[in-house]
Write an enzyme that holds these catalytic residues in place. Structure first.
Site, PDB file in Angstrom:
ATOM      1  N   LYS A 197      -0.520   5.186  -5.796  1.00  0.00           N
ATOM      2  CA  LYS A 197      -1.594   4.855  -6.754  1.00  0.00           C
ATOM      3  C   LYS A 197      -2.384   6.098  -7.139  1.00  0.00           C
ATOM      4  O   LYS A 197      -2.793   6.256  -8.281  1.00  0.00           O
ATOM      5  CB  LYS A 197      -2.539   3.800  -6.152  1.00  0.00           C
ATOM      6  CG  LYS A 197      -1.853   2.483  -5.855  1.00  0.00           C
ATOM      7  CD  LYS A 197      -2.790   1.507  -5.169  1.00  0.00           C
ATOM      8  CE  LYS A 197      -3.142   1.868  -3.748  1.00  0.00           C
ATOM      9  NZ  LYS A 197      -2.023   1.807  -2.797  1.00  0.00           N
ATOM     10  N   LEU A 230      11.674   7.435  -6.687  1.00  0.00           N
ATOM     11  CA  LEU A 230      13.095   7.191  -6.938  1.00  0.00           C
ATOM     12  C   LEU A 230      13.921   8.339  -6.346  1.00  0.00           C
ATOM     13  O   LEU A 230      15.035   8.136  -5.856  1.00  0.00           O
ATOM     14  CB  LEU A 230      13.339   7.087  -8.456  1.00  0.00           C
ATOM     15  CG  LEU A 230      14.745   6.695  -8.871  1.00  0.00           C
ATOM     16  CD1 LEU A 230      15.097   5.287  -8.399  1.00  0.00           C
ATOM     17  CD2 LEU A 230      14.927   6.783 -10.393  1.00  0.00           C
ATOM     18  N   GLN A 286      -5.461  -0.263  -1.346  1.00  0.00           N
ATOM     19  CA  GLN A 286      -4.643  -1.252  -0.635  1.00  0.00           C
ATOM     20  C   GLN A 286      -3.639  -1.846  -1.632  1.00  0.00           C
ATOM     21  O   GLN A 286      -3.229  -1.156  -2.543  1.00  0.00           O
ATOM     22  CB  GLN A 286      -5.506  -2.330   0.041  1.00  0.00           C
ATOM     23  CG  GLN A 286      -6.318  -1.831   1.228  1.00  0.00           C
ATOM     24  CD  GLN A 286      -7.490  -0.950   0.864  1.00  0.00           C
ATOM     25  OE1 GLN A 286      -8.369  -1.368   0.133  1.00  0.00           O
ATOM     26  NE2 GLN A 286      -7.521   0.267   1.373  1.00  0.00           N
ATOM     27  N   ASP A 295       2.951   6.328  11.551  1.00  0.00           N
ATOM     28  CA  ASP A 295       4.233   6.238  10.847  1.00  0.00           C
ATOM     29  C   ASP A 295       4.269   4.943  10.058  1.00  0.00           C
ATOM     30  O   ASP A 295       3.840   3.895  10.548  1.00  0.00           O
ATOM     31  CB  ASP A 295       5.392   6.216  11.860  1.00  0.00           C
ATOM     32  CG  ASP A 295       5.648   7.604  12.421  1.00  0.00           C
ATOM     33  OD1 ASP A 295       5.146   8.586  11.842  1.00  0.00           O
ATOM     34  OD2 ASP A 295       6.340   7.690  13.457  1.00  0.00           O
ATOM     35  N   GLY A 332       0.812  -1.216   0.000  1.00  0.00           N
ATOM     36  CA  GLY A 332       0.000   0.000   0.000  1.00  0.00           C
ATOM     37  C   GLY A 332       0.840   1.258   0.000  1.00  0.00           C
ATOM     38  O   GLY A 332       2.066   1.214   0.196  1.00  0.00           O
ATOM     39  N   ASP A 333       0.190   2.382  -0.284  1.00  0.00           N
ATOM     40  CA  ASP A 333       0.828   3.705  -0.264  1.00  0.00           C
ATOM     41  C   ASP A 333       1.976   3.826  -1.260  1.00  0.00           C
ATOM     42  O   ASP A 333       2.944   4.553  -1.038  1.00  0.00           O
ATOM     43  CB  ASP A 333       1.327   4.050   1.159  1.00  0.00           C
ATOM     44  CG  ASP A 333       0.208   3.941   2.184  1.00  0.00           C
ATOM     45  OD1 ASP A 333      -0.926   4.288   1.835  1.00  0.00           O
ATOM     46  OD2 ASP A 333       0.479   3.495   3.310  1.00  0.00           O
ATOM     47  N   ALA A 347      -8.452   3.525   2.516  1.00  0.00           N
ATOM     48  CA  ALA A 347      -7.434   4.006   1.572  1.00  0.00           C
ATOM     49  C   ALA A 347      -7.122   5.469   1.836  1.00  0.00           C
ATOM     50  O   ALA A 347      -7.943   6.206   2.379  1.00  0.00           O
ATOM     51  CB  ALA A 347      -7.942   3.848   0.141  1.00  0.00           C
ATOM     52  N   GLY A 348      -5.929   5.874   1.447  1.00  0.00           N
ATOM     53  CA  GLY A 348      -5.539   7.283   1.515  1.00  0.00           C
ATOM     54  C   GLY A 348      -4.645   7.553   0.327  1.00  0.00           C
ATOM     55  O   GLY A 348      -3.504   7.105   0.293  1.00  0.00           O
ATOM     56  N   HIS A 349      -5.190   8.206  -0.696  1.00  0.00           N
ATOM     57  CA  HIS A 349      -4.438   8.434  -1.931  1.00  0.00           C
ATOM     58  C   HIS A 349      -4.132   9.914  -2.081  1.00  0.00           C
ATOM     59  O   HIS A 349      -5.037  10.747  -2.050  1.00  0.00           O
ATOM     60  CB  HIS A 349      -5.248   7.936  -3.141  1.00  0.00           C
ATOM     61  CG  HIS A 349      -5.509   6.452  -3.099  1.00  0.00           C
ATOM     62  ND1 HIS A 349      -6.246   5.810  -4.051  1.00  0.00           N
ATOM     63  CD2 HIS A 349      -5.107   5.505  -2.225  1.00  0.00           C
ATOM     64  CE1 HIS A 349      -6.292   4.514  -3.752  1.00  0.00           C
ATOM     65  NE2 HIS A 349      -5.618   4.309  -2.648  1.00  0.00           N
TER      66      HIS A 349
HETATM   67  P1  GDP Z   1      -1.396   5.550  -2.430  1.00  0.00           P
HETATM   68  O1  GDP Z   1      -2.173   5.147  -1.243  1.00  0.00           O
HETATM   69  O2  GDP Z   1      -0.813   4.394  -3.176  1.00  0.00           O
HETATM   70  O3  GDP Z   1      -2.144   6.479  -3.362  1.00  0.00           O
HETATM   71  O4  GDP Z   1      -0.153   6.390  -1.884  1.00  0.00           O
HETATM   72  P2  GDP Z   1      -0.159   7.502  -0.715  1.00  0.00           P
HETATM   73  O5  GDP Z   1      -0.755   8.741  -1.247  1.00  0.00           O
HETATM   74  O6  GDP Z   1      -0.718   6.932   0.530  1.00  0.00           O
HETATM   75  O7  GDP Z   1       1.389   7.657  -0.457  1.00  0.00           O
HETATM   76  C1  GDP Z   1       2.275   7.985  -1.474  1.00  0.00           C
HETATM   77  C2  GDP Z   1       3.022   9.267  -1.109  1.00  0.00           C
HETATM   78  O8  GDP Z   1       4.098   9.427  -1.973  1.00  0.00           O
HETATM   79  C3  GDP Z   1       2.190  10.526  -1.231  1.00  0.00           C
HETATM   80  O9  GDP Z   1       2.594  11.421  -0.246  1.00  0.00           O
HETATM   81  C4  GDP Z   1       2.563  11.040  -2.628  1.00  0.00           C
HETATM   82  O10 GDP Z   1       2.397  12.455  -2.768  1.00  0.00           O
HETATM   83  C5  GDP Z   1       4.013  10.666  -2.668  1.00  0.00           C
HETATM   84  N1  GDP Z   1       4.569  10.402  -3.993  1.00  0.00           N
HETATM   85  C6  GDP Z   1       4.014   9.738  -5.050  1.00  0.00           C
HETATM   86  N2  GDP Z   1       4.906   9.615  -6.042  1.00  0.00           N
HETATM   87  C7  GDP Z   1       6.054  10.196  -5.601  1.00  0.00           C
HETATM   88  C8  GDP Z   1       7.367  10.347  -6.158  1.00  0.00           C
HETATM   89  O11 GDP Z   1       7.669   9.905  -7.250  1.00  0.00           O
HETATM   90  N3  GDP Z   1       8.293  10.994  -5.372  1.00  0.00           N
HETATM   91  C9  GDP Z   1       7.992  11.472  -4.125  1.00  0.00           C
HETATM   92  N4  GDP Z   1       8.963  12.071  -3.433  1.00  0.00           N
HETATM   93  N5  GDP Z   1       6.787  11.339  -3.582  1.00  0.00           N
HETATM   94  C10 GDP Z   1       5.832  10.696  -4.305  1.00  0.00           C
HETATM   95  P1  IMO Z   2      -3.909   2.647   0.293  1.00  0.00           P
HETATM   96  O1  IMO Z   2      -5.024   2.473  -0.704  1.00  0.00           O
HETATM   97  C1  IMO Z   2      -1.567   0.945   3.548  1.00  0.00           C
HETATM   98  C2  IMO Z   2      -3.620  -1.898   6.177  1.00  0.00           C
HETATM   99  C3  IMO Z   2      -3.847  -1.450   7.600  1.00  0.00           C
HETATM  100  C4  IMO Z   2      -3.767  -2.789   8.304  1.00  0.00           C
HETATM  101  C5  IMO Z   2      -4.442  -3.740   7.316  1.00  0.00           C
HETATM  102  C6  IMO Z   2      -5.909  -4.036   7.619  1.00  0.00           C
HETATM  103  O2  IMO Z   2      -3.740   4.039   0.770  1.00  0.00           O
HETATM  104  O3  IMO Z   2      -2.638   2.022  -0.194  1.00  0.00           O
HETATM  105  P2  IMO Z   2      -8.137  -2.599   7.378  1.00  0.00           P
HETATM  106  O4  IMO Z   2      -8.548  -1.317   8.051  1.00  0.00           O
HETATM  107  O5  IMO Z   2      -8.110  -2.516   5.895  1.00  0.00           O
HETATM  108  O6  IMO Z   2      -8.898  -3.787   7.884  1.00  0.00           O
HETATM  109  O7  IMO Z   2      -6.607  -2.828   7.868  1.00  0.00           O
HETATM  110  O8  IMO Z   2      -4.338  -3.113   6.047  1.00  0.00           O
HETATM  111  N1  IMO Z   2      -4.140  -0.970   5.148  1.00  0.00           N
HETATM  112  C7  IMO Z   2      -3.375  -0.162   4.422  1.00  0.00           C
HETATM  113  N2  IMO Z   2      -2.033   0.062   4.456  1.00  0.00           N
HETATM  114  N3  IMO Z   2      -2.324   1.569   2.633  1.00  0.00           N
HETATM  115  C8  IMO Z   2      -3.653   1.336   2.552  1.00  0.00           C
HETATM  116  O9  IMO Z   2      -4.438   1.844   1.583  1.00  0.00           O
HETATM  117  C9  IMO Z   2      -4.243   0.463   3.509  1.00  0.00           C
HETATM  118  N4  IMO Z   2      -5.500   0.024   3.731  1.00  0.00           N
HETATM  119  C10 IMO Z   2      -5.418  -0.859   4.721  1.00  0.00           C
HETATM  120  O10 IMO Z   2      -2.834  -0.567   8.033  1.00  0.00           O
HETATM  121  O11 IMO Z   2      -2.424  -3.195   8.434  1.00  0.00           O
HETATM  122 MG    MG Z   3      -2.262   5.458   0.811  1.00  0.00          MG
END
Ligand code: GDP
Ligand code: IMO
Ligand code: MG
Length: 426
Positions: free
Chosen positions: A16, A333, A225, A305, A12-13, A41-43
């Site tokens: 996306k 990168l 996720q 964190d 995750g994270d 999710a948190g995008h």
């Molecule tokens: P998601 O859940 O897959 O959409 O990802 P998140 O938004 O939770 O976490 C990705 C983090 O990386 C966010 O803070 C984005 O702004 C950041 N991000 C995405 N692509 C890049 C990149 O190429 N470089 C840097 N430094 N940050 C990025």
């Molecule tokens: P995005 O879309 C990272 C993790 C939680 C926990 C496990 C189960 O932003 O990548 P849940 O509440 O889904 O039953 O929790 O899954 N988890 C994520 N970790 N990014 C996410 O979403 C997540 N969604 C759930 O931290 O370990």
């Molecule tokens: Mg996220």
């Protein structure tokens, strides 16, 4: 190229939201669809220096002209939906239309209560969920006591279903968890409160999307996720309760596998994980702290964190396999720019035995330690690069080596959070 999937290839994270946003703005995407998960999710999307976070809404909502769809496979908290929607309205950003599947399951107040008490009860064995009621809502769906979006519009049916859903839960809450019972009327009143606003958004989204695909429209399925959090293919039980892998997209949207043309895995240039569970390349030293600091690795949904570690090529290969990836988008990168040498996990050692592929059992995976190869760093800021050839030679080599290890072509590389901070791999 009408059907495109974007999904998480690690825990995750991965970025996306950025990948979805990029495709939505650049490739004239007509529909952006969430097919699994919920507001766990948190995008993040960064547009002209302005930061946006989407949770339940598809990231395409920020592109006017693109219709955002919440598919039947998503679990929907109406409260979270409108909170997020209203926050965007308040920021006065241009938005596209939103459509919600009548068959999507509802997250009601009791689901997050059950999620939190269950976690507390598990103690040190807790999953580290987001506490948003995701697991209990999917459990109700499978147990056939779930509430669906369409049920909200019929008070009689809603009352009957909420009563059925609460029957066992109230016994558990009062007798096992020592909590107060939840009243049926309270839940019904709460959900009915969203009916009027929700109704115009609701449709048969499977029909809508299949017609769109028939008409040659481009549909982007935005994963939430990730592969290693998949309830079947991830690090069970430390997973979410849905199927974020590509196979889950068809079920969660009501489209057949033949409608999917591209499957893009999003992967970070290193690895992070939130919550409990095994993570072979996790770092507990200065390098881990540095990745966390430079990468800004704090959860978008829960503010926790993220645990940090080096890139894991075994996970990349596994993701390529279980998702049938056609390409990878590597993000962040730029975060690695200050290291002289960058370790990459190429295989695991499990009790003295080398594993080049994911070990078959969770017990083995818990005991896996990384076998590293060391790639030369590039030691300069790459956030301004806009073409693959602009990247320092060692950064290009890092990308090419990882591409070779994954067995999947790399489509693009992120060199910063901004929409424009992307380099297409040529
Ligand atoms: P998601 O859940 O897959 O959409 O990802 P998140 O938004 O939770 O976490 C990705 C983090 O990386 C966010 O803070 C984005 O702004 C950041 N991000 C995405 N692509 C890049 C990149 O190429 N470089 C840097 N430094 N940050 C990025
Ligand atoms: P995005 O879309 C990272 C993790 C939680 C926990 C496990 C189960 O932003 O990548 P849940 O509440 O889904 O039953 O929790 O899954 N988890 C994520 N970790 N990014 C996410 O979403 C997540 N969604 C759930 O931290 O370990
Ligand atoms: Mg996220």
């Amino acid at each position: 190229m009408p059907g495109i999937v974007v999904l998480g290839a690690q825990w995750g994270d991965e970025g996306k939201g950025k990948a979805t946003d990029l495709l939505t703005t650049e490739d004239a995407i007509d529909f952006c669809v969430r097919t699994s998960g919920g507001h766990n999710a948190g995008h993040t999307i960064v547009v002209d220096g302005q930061k946006f976070a989407t949770h339940l809404l598809p990231s395409g909502i920020l592109t006017p002209g693109c219709t955002s769809v919440i598919g039947n496979g998503v679990v929907v908290s109406p409260e979270a939906l409108f909170r997020e929607f209203d926050a965007l309205i308040e920021r006065q950003v241009p938005m596209g239309q939103l459509v919600v599947s009548s068959n999507a399951h509802v997250i009601a107040s009791y689901h997050s209560i059950v999620d939190k008490v269950t976690e507390r009860f598990l103690g040190k064995n807790k999953i580290g969920t987001t506490g948003r009621g995701i697991g209990p809502a999917y459990a109700d769906k499978i147990n056939r006591v779930g509430i669906r979006i369409a049920d909200i519009f019929d008070e009689g049916i809603l009352s009957e279903k909420v009563e059925a859903a609460l029957e066992v839960k109230n016994h558990l809450l009062t007798k096992v968890y020592n909590r107060r019972a939840i009243s049926v009327d309270e839940v019904v009143e709460d959900l009915r409160g969203y009916a009027e606003r929700l109704q115009p958004m609701v449709a048969d989204t499977s029909l809508l999307l299949n017609q769109a695909l028939d008409d040659g429209k481009t549909v982007l399925f935005e994963g939430a996720q990730a592969t290693m959090l998949d309830v079947d293919h991830g690090t069970y039980p430390f997973v979410t309760s849905s199927n974020p892998v590509s196979g889950g997209v068809c079920v969660g949207a009501g489209v057949g596998p033949t409608r999917i043309d591209r499957i893009i895995g999003v992967i970070k240039a290193y690895t992070t994980r939130v919550g409990s569970g095994p993570f072979p390349t996790e770092l507990f030293d200065e390098d881990g702290e540095k990745l966390w600091r430079i990468g800004g690795e704090v959860g978008v949904s829960t503010g926790r964190d993220r645990r940090c570690g080096w890139y894991d090529a075994v996970v990349a290969r596994y993701s390529a396999r279980v998702n049938g990836l056609t390409e990878l988008f590597m993000t962040k990168l730029d975060v690695l720019s200050s290291w002289e040498r960058v370790p990459v996990c190429v295989a695991y050692d499990v009790d003295g035995l080398r594993h080049d592929e994911m070990p078959m059992t969770q017990t083995e995976f818990h005991r896996a330690t990384p076998i590293y190869e060391y790639l030369d760093g590039w030691g300069e800021d790459i956030s301004g690069c806009r073409a693959f050839d602009d990247l320092p030679k060692n950064a290009q080599r890092y990308v090419r080596e990882l591409e070779g290890m994954s067995g999947v072509p790399f489509w693009a590389v992120g060199v910063g959070p901004g929409r424009d901070q992307t380099v297409v791999v040529s």
